[in-house]
Motif scaffolding. Sequence first.
Motif, PDB file in Angstrom:
ATOM      1  N   LEU A  14       0.845  -1.195   0.000  1.00 12.39           N
ATOM      2  CA  LEU A  14       0.000   0.000   0.000  1.00 12.39           C
ATOM      3  C   LEU A  14       0.879   1.244   0.000  1.00 12.39           C
ATOM      4  O   LEU A  14       1.734   1.416   0.874  1.00 12.39           O
ATOM      5  N   THR A  15       0.705   2.091  -1.014  1.00  6.69           N
ATOM      6  CA  THR A  15       1.538   3.266  -1.199  1.00  6.69           C
ATOM      7  C   THR A  15       0.674   4.444  -1.609  1.00  6.69           C
ATOM      8  O   THR A  15      -0.263   4.290  -2.378  1.00  6.69           O
ATOM      9  N   THR A  16       0.993   5.620  -1.112  1.00 12.79           N
ATOM     10  CA  THR A  16       0.301   6.840  -1.524  1.00 12.79           C
ATOM     11  C   THR A  16       1.067   7.458  -2.680  1.00 12.79           C
ATOM     12  O   THR A  16       2.273   7.682  -2.572  1.00 12.79           O
ATOM     13  N   ARG A  35      -5.906   1.093  -7.522  1.00  9.62           N
ATOM     14  CA  ARG A  35      -6.383   1.948  -6.446  1.00  9.62           C
ATOM     15  C   ARG A  35      -6.852   1.107  -5.273  1.00  9.62           C
ATOM     16  O   ARG A  35      -7.575   0.130  -5.436  1.00  9.62           O
ATOM     17  N   ALA A  36      -6.455   1.471  -4.060  1.00  8.47           N
ATOM     18  CA  ALA A  36      -6.825   0.717  -2.864  1.00  8.47           C
ATOM     19  C   ALA A  36      -8.308   0.918  -2.541  1.00  8.47           C
ATOM     20  O   ALA A  36      -9.015  -0.048  -2.272  1.00  8.47           O
ATOM     21  N   GLN A  40     -12.119   6.795  -1.932  1.00  6.67           N
ATOM     22  CA  GLN A  40     -11.320   7.651  -1.061  1.00  6.67           C
ATOM     23  C   GLN A  40     -11.423   9.098  -1.522  1.00  6.67           C
ATOM     24  O   GLN A  40     -11.243   9.409  -2.693  1.00  6.67           O
ATOM     25  N   ASP A  44      -3.503  12.119   0.786  1.00 13.58           N
ATOM     26  CA  ASP A  44      -2.372  12.114   1.709  1.00 13.58           C
ATOM     27  C   ASP A  44      -1.125  12.568   0.967  1.00 13.58           C
ATOM     28  O   ASP A  44      -1.115  12.662  -0.258  1.00 13.58           O
ATOM     29  N   CYS A  46       2.318  12.234  -0.838  1.00 11.99           N
ATOM     30  CA  CYS A  46       2.896  11.183  -1.678  1.00 11.99           C
ATOM     31  C   CYS A  46       4.086  10.538  -0.974  1.00 11.99           C
ATOM     32  O   CYS A  46       4.929  11.229  -0.389  1.00 11.99           O
ATOM     33  N   THR A  47       4.159   9.226  -1.034  1.00 13.72           N
ATOM     34  CA  THR A  47       5.221   8.480  -0.376  1.00 13.72           C
ATOM     35  C   THR A  47       6.584   8.742  -1.030  1.00 13.72           C
ATOM     36  O   THR A  47       7.602   8.754  -0.354  1.00 13.72           O
ATOM     37  N   ASP A  56      -4.270   6.391  -2.211  1.00 16.20           N
ATOM     38  CA  ASP A  56      -3.606   5.129  -1.869  1.00 16.20           C
ATOM     39  C   ASP A  56      -3.739   4.129  -3.018  1.00 16.20           C
ATOM     40  O   ASP A  56      -4.822   3.968  -3.585  1.00 16.20           O
ATOM     41  N   TYR A  57      -2.631   3.441  -3.314  1.00 13.73           N
ATOM     42  CA  TYR A  57      -2.597   2.442  -4.383  1.00 13.73           C
ATOM     43  C   TYR A  57      -1.866   1.206  -3.889  1.00 13.73           C
ATOM     44  O   TYR A  57      -0.991   1.293  -3.030  1.00 13.73           O
ATOM     45  N   TYR A  58      -2.209   0.056  -4.470  1.00 18.36           N
ATOM     46  CA  TYR A  58      -1.457  -1.160  -4.273  1.00 18.36           C
ATOM     47  C   TYR A  58      -0.486  -1.280  -5.433  1.00 18.36           C
ATOM     48  O   TYR A  58      -0.890  -1.299  -6.590  1.00 18.36           O
TER      49      TYR A  58
END
Length: 81
Positions: A14-16, A35-36, A40, A44, A46-47, A56-58
């Motif tokens: 899981l990553t933004t 997309r998670a 949503q 948030d 970005c990672t 958020d994405y997988y």
Amino acid sequence: MSRFYNNCVDEASLTTLCPICLDSFQGAKGVRVRRADPKQKIKDVCTYCQIRYGFDYYVQPDKNAGQYVKRGHFDDESECT
């Protein structure tokens, strides 16, 4: 979507991602991004770039990643001689 879709995903993937970083991941070979939570609404930080905001994405390796073959490449070099 496949009817054999596995609902079990690794939470570690899981990553933004902001739209700019998402585009980079979608252009990469061997990576699947989805997309998670499509509903949503709150973004948030970005990672990766930690500047812009995103969802958020997988991010997972593609199961067909090992099947990419460079055009004109022979597995057996004896065929070339």
